[in-house]
Design a protein around this motif. Structure first.
Motif, PDB file in Angstrom:
ATOM      1  N   ASN A 101       2.893  48.332  54.292  1.00 38.64           N
ATOM      2  CA  ASN A 101       2.569  47.138  53.249  1.00 38.64           C
ATOM      3  C   ASN A 101       3.376  47.138  51.994  1.00 38.64           C
ATOM      4  O   ASN A 101       3.794  46.553  51.398  1.00 38.64           O
ATOM      5  N   HIS A 102       2.622  48.555  51.178  1.00 38.15           N
ATOM      6  CA  HIS A 102       3.268  48.634  49.949  1.00 38.15           C
ATOM      7  C   HIS A 102       4.701  48.759  49.594  1.00 38.15           C
ATOM      8  O   HIS A 102       5.275  48.142  49.027  1.00 38.15           O
ATOM      9  N   ASN A 103       5.129  49.543  50.457  1.00 37.34           N
ATOM     10  CA  ASN A 103       6.532  49.926  50.520  1.00 37.34           C
ATOM     11  C   ASN A 103       7.508  48.508  50.748  1.00 37.34           C
ATOM     12  O   ASN A 103       8.502  48.321  50.023  1.00 37.34           O
ATOM     13  N   TYR A 104       7.166  47.862  52.020  1.00 36.93           N
ATOM     14  CA  TYR A 104       7.742  46.611  51.995  1.00 36.93           C
ATOM     15  C   TYR A 104       7.492  45.613  51.173  1.00 36.93           C
ATOM     16  O   TYR A 104       8.487  44.795  50.966  1.00 36.93           O
ATOM     17  N   ASN A 105       6.217  45.344  50.744  1.00 38.45           N
ATOM     18  CA  ASN A 105       6.244  44.492  49.484  1.00 38.45           C
ATOM     19  C   ASN A 105       7.003  44.531  48.308  1.00 38.45           C
ATOM     20  O   ASN A 105       7.479  43.759  47.631  1.00 38.45           O
ATOM     21  N   GLN A 106       7.266  45.952  47.820  1.00 38.58           N
ATOM     22  CA  GLN A 106       7.994  46.288  46.741  1.00 38.58           C
ATOM     23  C   GLN A 106       9.624  45.898  47.376  1.00 38.58           C
ATOM     24  O   GLN A 106      10.460  45.510  46.443  1.00 38.58           O
ATOM     25  N   LYS A 107      10.073  46.008  48.557  1.00 37.96           N
ATOM     26  CA  LYS A 107      11.199  45.755  49.013  1.00 37.96           C
ATOM     27  C   LYS A 107      11.560  44.327  48.868  1.00 37.96           C
ATOM     28  O   LYS A 107      12.645  43.745  48.610  1.00 37.96           O
ATOM     29  N   ILE A 108      10.332  43.522  49.450  1.00 40.16           N
ATOM     30  CA  ILE A 108      10.302  42.136  49.420  1.00 40.16           C
ATOM     31  C   ILE A 108      10.435  41.446  47.920  1.00 40.16           C
ATOM     32  O   ILE A 108      11.124  40.422  47.556  1.00 40.16           O
ATOM     33  N   GLN A 109       9.911  42.172  47.051  1.00 39.97           N
ATOM     34  CA  GLN A 109       9.756  41.716  45.606  1.00 39.97           C
ATOM     35  C   GLN A 109      11.021  41.831  44.870  1.00 39.97           C
ATOM     36  O   GLN A 109      11.597  41.018  44.266  1.00 39.97           O
ATOM     37  N   SER A 110      11.798  42.884  45.477  1.00 37.85           N
ATOM     38  CA  SER A 110      12.969  43.139  44.853  1.00 37.85           C
ATOM     39  C   SER A 110      14.210  42.361  45.424  1.00 37.85           C
ATOM     40  O   SER A 110      15.122  42.032  44.670  1.00 37.85           O
ATOM     41  N   ALA A 111      13.942  41.897  46.597  1.00 34.12           N
ATOM     42  CA  ALA A 111      14.789  40.989  47.229  1.00 34.12           C
ATOM     43  C   ALA A 111      14.468  39.575  46.568  1.00 34.12           C
ATOM     44  O   ALA A 111      15.672  38.814  46.491  1.00 34.12           O
ATOM     45  N   ARG A 112      13.475  39.081  46.103  1.00 33.59           N
ATOM     46  CA  ARG A 112      13.115  37.899  45.669  1.00 33.59           C
ATOM     47  C   ARG A 112      13.804  37.905  44.179  1.00 33.59           C
ATOM     48  O   ARG A 112      14.403  36.787  43.811  1.00 33.59           O
ATOM     49  N   MET A 113      13.928  39.047  43.584  1.00 34.80           N
ATOM     50  CA  MET A 113      14.552  39.228  42.151  1.00 34.80           C
ATOM     51  C   MET A 113      16.001  39.183  41.962  1.00 34.80           C
ATOM     52  O   MET A 113      16.691  39.211  40.992  1.00 34.80           O
ATOM     53  N   ASP A 114      16.598  39.443  43.250  1.00 35.97           N
ATOM     54  CA  ASP A 114      18.085  39.802  43.219  1.00 35.97           C
ATOM     55  C   ASP A 114      18.716  38.464  43.300  1.00 35.97           C
ATOM     56  O   ASP A 114      18.868  37.666  44.278  1.00 35.97           O
ATOM     57  N   LEU A 171      22.311  37.259  45.470  1.00 33.32           N
ATOM     58  CA  LEU A 171      22.512  36.705  46.585  1.00 33.32           C
ATOM     59  C   LEU A 171      22.324  35.200  46.435  1.00 33.32           C
ATOM     60  O   LEU A 171      21.450  34.838  45.369  1.00 33.32           O
ATOM     61  N   SER A 172      22.599  34.596  47.475  1.00 32.84           N
ATOM     62  CA  SER A 172      22.284  32.695  47.286  1.00 32.84           C
ATOM     63  C   SER A 172      20.972  32.802  47.851  1.00 32.84           C
ATOM     64  O   SER A 172      20.311  33.781  48.456  1.00 32.84           O
ATOM     65  N   GLY A 173      20.357  31.521  47.564  1.00 32.27           N
ATOM     66  CA  GLY A 173      18.976  31.060  47.980  1.00 32.27           C
ATOM     67  C   GLY A 173      18.762  31.531  49.692  1.00 32.27           C
ATOM     68  O   GLY A 173      17.767  31.995  50.015  1.00 32.27           O
ATOM     69  N   LYS A 174      19.740  31.063  50.523  1.00 31.45           N
ATOM     70  CA  LYS A 174      19.879  31.096  51.603  1.00 31.45           C
ATOM     71  C   LYS A 174      19.628  32.566  52.369  1.00 31.45           C
ATOM     72  O   LYS A 174      18.945  32.845  53.084  1.00 31.45           O
ATOM     73  N   ALA A 175      20.491  33.283  51.547  1.00 32.30           N
ATOM     74  CA  ALA A 175      20.832  34.788  51.943  1.00 32.30           C
ATOM     75  C   ALA A 175      19.428  35.408  51.574  1.00 32.30           C
ATOM     76  O   ALA A 175      18.926  36.344  52.340  1.00 32.30           O
ATOM     77  N   ARG A 176      19.017  35.093  50.376  1.00 35.21           N
ATOM     78  CA  ARG A 176      17.684  35.849  50.109  1.00 35.21           C
ATOM     79  C   ARG A 176      16.573  35.568  50.914  1.00 35.21           C
ATOM     80  O   ARG A 176      15.788  36.248  51.370  1.00 35.21           O
ATOM     81  N   ARG A 177      16.384  34.164  51.356  1.00 39.31           N
ATOM     82  CA  ARG A 177      15.268  33.782  52.233  1.00 39.31           C
ATOM     83  C   ARG A 177      15.733  34.652  53.513  1.00 39.31           C
ATOM     84  O   ARG A 177      14.422  35.279  54.119  1.00 39.31           O
ATOM     85  N   ARG A 187      12.752  37.197  55.163  1.00 38.48           N
ATOM     86  CA  ARG A 187      12.268  37.116  56.611  1.00 38.48           C
ATOM     87  C   ARG A 187      12.621  38.466  57.345  1.00 38.48           C
ATOM     88  O   ARG A 187      11.878  38.734  58.111  1.00 38.48           O
ATOM     89  N   SER A 188      13.811  39.065  57.051  1.00 36.10           N
ATOM     90  CA  SER A 188      13.983  40.293  58.042  1.00 36.10           C
ATOM     91  C   SER A 188      13.206  41.270  57.526  1.00 36.10           C
ATOM     92  O   SER A 188      13.014  42.122  58.178  1.00 36.10           O
ATOM     93  N   LEU A 189      12.796  41.305  56.136  1.00 34.38           N
ATOM     94  CA  LEU A 189      11.988  42.413  55.598  1.00 34.38           C
ATOM     95  C   LEU A 189      10.514  42.327  56.314  1.00 34.38           C
ATOM     96  O   LEU A 189       9.996  43.357  56.584  1.00 34.38           O
TER      97      LEU A 189
END
Length: 120
Positions: A74-87, A90-96, A100-102
């Motif tokens: 959970n910790h590792n994937y939450n970090q990855k999800i947070q970094s994907a949100r801040m990226d 990417l466009s909004g659709k690609a970010r979402r 979802r895939s993470l």
């Protein structure tokens, strides 16, 4: 007229008060020694300070190896999800879609960890 109104109001209030149920409440206070003096009633000092009773080490919850693995996933994937949100590249659709895939990968990793833990 005013006197008649006051008399009617008084009679209606007295009738309403007499129609109430009569309940006798008895407080059952017992002598309590608080460590400092004797008193009557409940004392928060009658037990451990402020009603808190400490537990021995045997009573504390010790997480299993599976719980630790799930927390790490959970910790590792939450970090990855947070970094994907801040990226912002990417466009909004690609970010979402990335988020979802993470989340799907995280759920799959947790399910795999549970299966491997219970197979042992």
């Amino acid at each position: 007229m005013k006197k008649l109104l006051i008399i009617m109001l008084t009679l209606s209030l007295s009738a309403a008060a007499s129609a109430q149920r009569h309940v006798i409440v008895v407080n059952s206070y017992v002598p309590v020694y608080s460590g400092y003096s004797w008193g009557f009633g409940y004392s928060p000092y009658a037990y451990y300070p402020f009603g808190y009773i400490p537990y021995d080490d045997d009573y504390y919850y010790r997480p299993s190896q599976l719980d630790n693995q799930i927390a790490d996933i959970n910790h590792n994937y939450n970090q990855k999800i947070q970094s994907a949100r801040m990226d912002k590249r990417l466009s909004g659709k690609a970010r979402r879609q990335e988020i979802r895939s993470l989340k799907a990968k995280r759920n799959k990793a947790i399910d795999d960890a549970k299966i491997n833990y219970h197979k042992r």
